[in-house]
Design an enzyme around this catalytic site. Structure first.
Site, PDB file in Angstrom:
ATOM      1  N   TYR A   1      15.354  31.397   6.160  1.00  0.00           N
ATOM      2  CA  TYR A   1      14.200  32.096   6.711  1.00  0.00           C
ATOM      3  C   TYR A   1      14.262  32.204   8.232  1.00  0.00           C
ATOM      4  O   TYR A   1      14.613  31.242   8.910  1.00  0.00           O
ATOM      5  CB  TYR A   1      12.901  31.363   6.345  1.00  0.00           C
ATOM      6  CG  TYR A   1      12.540  31.438   4.886  1.00  0.00           C
ATOM      7  CD1 TYR A   1      12.148  32.646   4.307  1.00  0.00           C
ATOM      8  CD2 TYR A   1      12.584  30.304   4.092  1.00  0.00           C
ATOM      9  CE1 TYR A   1      11.804  32.708   2.962  1.00  0.00           C
ATOM     10  CE2 TYR A   1      12.233  30.350   2.753  1.00  0.00           C
ATOM     11  CZ  TYR A   1      11.850  31.556   2.195  1.00  0.00           C
ATOM     12  OH  TYR A   1      11.512  31.627   0.872  1.00  0.00           O
TER      13      TYR A   1
ATOM     14  N   LYS B   1       0.845  -1.202   0.000  1.00  0.00           N
ATOM     15  CA  LYS B   1       0.000   0.000   0.000  1.00  0.00           C
ATOM     16  C   LYS B   1       0.879   1.251   0.000  1.00  0.00           C
ATOM     17  O   LYS B   1       2.093   1.167   0.254  1.00  0.00           O
ATOM     18  CB  LYS B   1      -0.928  -0.010   1.217  1.00  0.00           C
ATOM     19  CG  LYS B   1      -0.201   0.108   2.557  1.00  0.00           C
ATOM     20  CD  LYS B   1      -1.116  -0.207   3.737  1.00  0.00           C
ATOM     21  CE  LYS B   1      -0.347  -0.069   5.044  1.00  0.00           C
ATOM     22  NZ  LYS B   1      -1.076  -0.637   6.194  1.00  0.00           N
TER      23      LYS B   1
HETATM   24  C1  LIG Z   1      -0.237  -1.627   6.874  1.00  0.00           C
HETATM   25  C2  LIG Z   1      -0.809  -2.904   7.312  1.00  0.00           C
HETATM   26  C3  LIG Z   1       0.016  -4.021   7.532  1.00  0.00           C
HETATM   27  C4  LIG Z   1       1.530  -3.957   7.528  1.00  0.00           C
HETATM   28  O1  LIG Z   1       1.992  -3.409   8.733  1.00  0.00           O
HETATM   29  P1  LIG Z   1       3.551  -3.205   9.039  1.00  0.00           P
HETATM   30  O2  LIG Z   1       3.609  -2.655  10.402  1.00  0.00           O
HETATM   31  O3  LIG Z   1       4.060  -2.252   8.000  1.00  0.00           O
HETATM   32  O4  LIG Z   1       4.182  -4.545   8.899  1.00  0.00           O
HETATM   33  C5  LIG Z   1      -0.612  -5.235   7.804  1.00  0.00           C
HETATM   34  N1  LIG Z   1      -1.954  -5.324   7.871  1.00  0.00           N
HETATM   35  C6  LIG Z   1      -2.771  -4.264   7.698  1.00  0.00           C
HETATM   36  C7  LIG Z   1      -4.255  -4.433   7.808  1.00  0.00           C
HETATM   37  C8  LIG Z   1      -2.226  -3.019   7.426  1.00  0.00           C
HETATM   38  O5  LIG Z   1      -3.028  -1.962   7.274  1.00  0.00           O
END
Ligand SMILES: *Cc1c(COP(=O)(O)O)cnc(C)c1O
Length: 365
Positions: free
Chosen positions: A257, A35
């Site tokens: 700045y 993702k």
């Molecule tokens: C993002 C996510 C993961 C992965 O989590 P990490 O801490 O990056 O390993 C697993 N399951 C779900 C539902 C997530 O949203």
């Protein structure tokens, strides 16, 4: 002309991390979480590499992200963690929804019947994250009802830990126990052989009982864990840019700045092409270091939209065009996303997504 920042993505580090996760989990199937454009590393390239190397499923947040993967010819199983707004896309693109409520399940079932198709689904139960998933109280009854809907094939059951670093495991253990109990009840009342998955990266490395039937890591694939021990994982992303100009300033000269930095000696100040518009947080103003010519040098003054200033007085010869490393290694020196996240009061996830998504990517192996 591009802005200058380059994200160098190391495929062999990615592969090493996948192998480390597989070995640590006892070779359970891996649902690779890609993702947010693979946490800023580029979902198409990352997904392709992971699938070619044996990842069993991919997981993304939204259907739009899966469309990108499918358009690039990636045919692996894709789990959609959160989004169920476009029901028909799941059928058109062969995607697997994570169901969090009965209403959505009915909509999927109706569409499946209309198309005379069987749609594999996973059901999520909330065991303490308080975000998405069937509520603990009614999870069993709801899941059984969903499993009975025509056109749906209940393939998996998942939950999500609310701890991403597991410094204290007690709540995670409680969640895992609840998940097992709920699964056992559902299994008694349904026909299917459910794939149970719950382990995020932290659990893969810190909670051996959580491996279940598959693991679902994200951040560990990219070389990080929130905990201090990185278990031999290798950072995948390097962020680099270049020096645009070097200037000699006298003692007492303000820089950037707000004049928050004033030289205390005759100084050489390098102007670097990277700023907060490139995802380099403004909280790094007077509060971070970069690597130039193998030296660690301090950021001085406020971060600008496109530029950052470094004090390179003690860094030997530095000239326009020299490589500057923001994240990663140079001549044996290293800056990690963990270091940057501590300086800016956040977590490595945010550092990676911020810097990675705004840089031009180059893949190396
Ligand atoms: C993002 C996510 C993961 C992965 O989590 P990490 O801490 O990056 O390993 C697993 N399951 C779900 C539902 C997530 O949203």
């Amino acid at each position: 002309m591009h802005r200058g920042a380059v994200a160098e993505i190391d495929r062999s580090a990615l592969l090493h991390n996948l192998r480390t996760i597989q070995a640590t989990s006892g070779h359970k199937p891996v649902i690779a979480v890609v993702k947010a454009d693979a946490y800023g590393h580029g979902s198409v390239e990352v997904a392709r590499t992971l699938v070619n190397q044996g990842a069993d499923f991919l997981a993304v947040a939204f259907v739009e992200e899966a469309k990108q993967l499918r358009s690039a010819g990636i045919e692996a199983k894709v789990l959609i963690l959160f989004d169920q707004t476009d029901i028909s896309a799941f059928f058109d693109l062969d995607l697997i929804p994570v169901i969090h409520d009965k209403g959505a399940a009915v909509a999927f079932s109706n569409e499946a019947r209309k198309r005379n198709r069987a749609l594999p689904v996973h059901i999520k139960v909330d065991t303490g994250m308080g975000r998405m998933g069937l509520g603990e109280g009614s999870a069993v009854a709801d899941a059984v009802e969903i499993a009975g809907l025509e056109g749906l094939v209940l393939e998996g059951l998942l939950s999500h830990f609310s701890e991403a670093d597991l410094a204290d495991r007690s709540f995670a253990v409680h969640q895992l126990t609840r998940f097992r109990e709920i699964h056992a009840e559902i299994a008694k009342k349904t026909a299917g052989n459910l794939i149970r998955h719950m382990a995020n990266s932290a659990a893969v490395f810190c909670l051996p009982d959580a491996m279940l039937d598959a693991v679902r890591p994200g951040i560990a694939l990219y070389g990080y864990l929130s905990a201090d021990n990185s278990f031999g994982l290798e950072p995948v992303m390097k962020i680099k840019t270049q020096v645009l100009a070097v200037r000699n300033l006298p003692t007492g000269a303000p820089v950037s700045y707000g004049r928050t930095f004033v030289t205390k000696r005759e100084s050489r100040i390098a102007v670097v092409s990277l700023g907060y518009a490139d995802g380099y947080n403004r909280l790094f103003s007077n509060n971070a270091e970069m690597l130039v010519g193998g030296y660690r040098v301090p950021v001085v003054g406020r971060i600008c939209m496109d530029l950052t200033m470094l004090d390179v007085t003690d860094a030997g010869r530095v000239s326009a065009g020299d490589e500057v490393v923001i994240l990663g290694t140079q001549n044996g020196q290293v800056i990690t996303a963990t270091e940057l996240s501590r300086r800016s009061g956040t977590i490595p996830y945010e550092v990676l997504t911020s810097l990675g998504s705004r840089s031009r990517r180059e893949y190396v192996s």
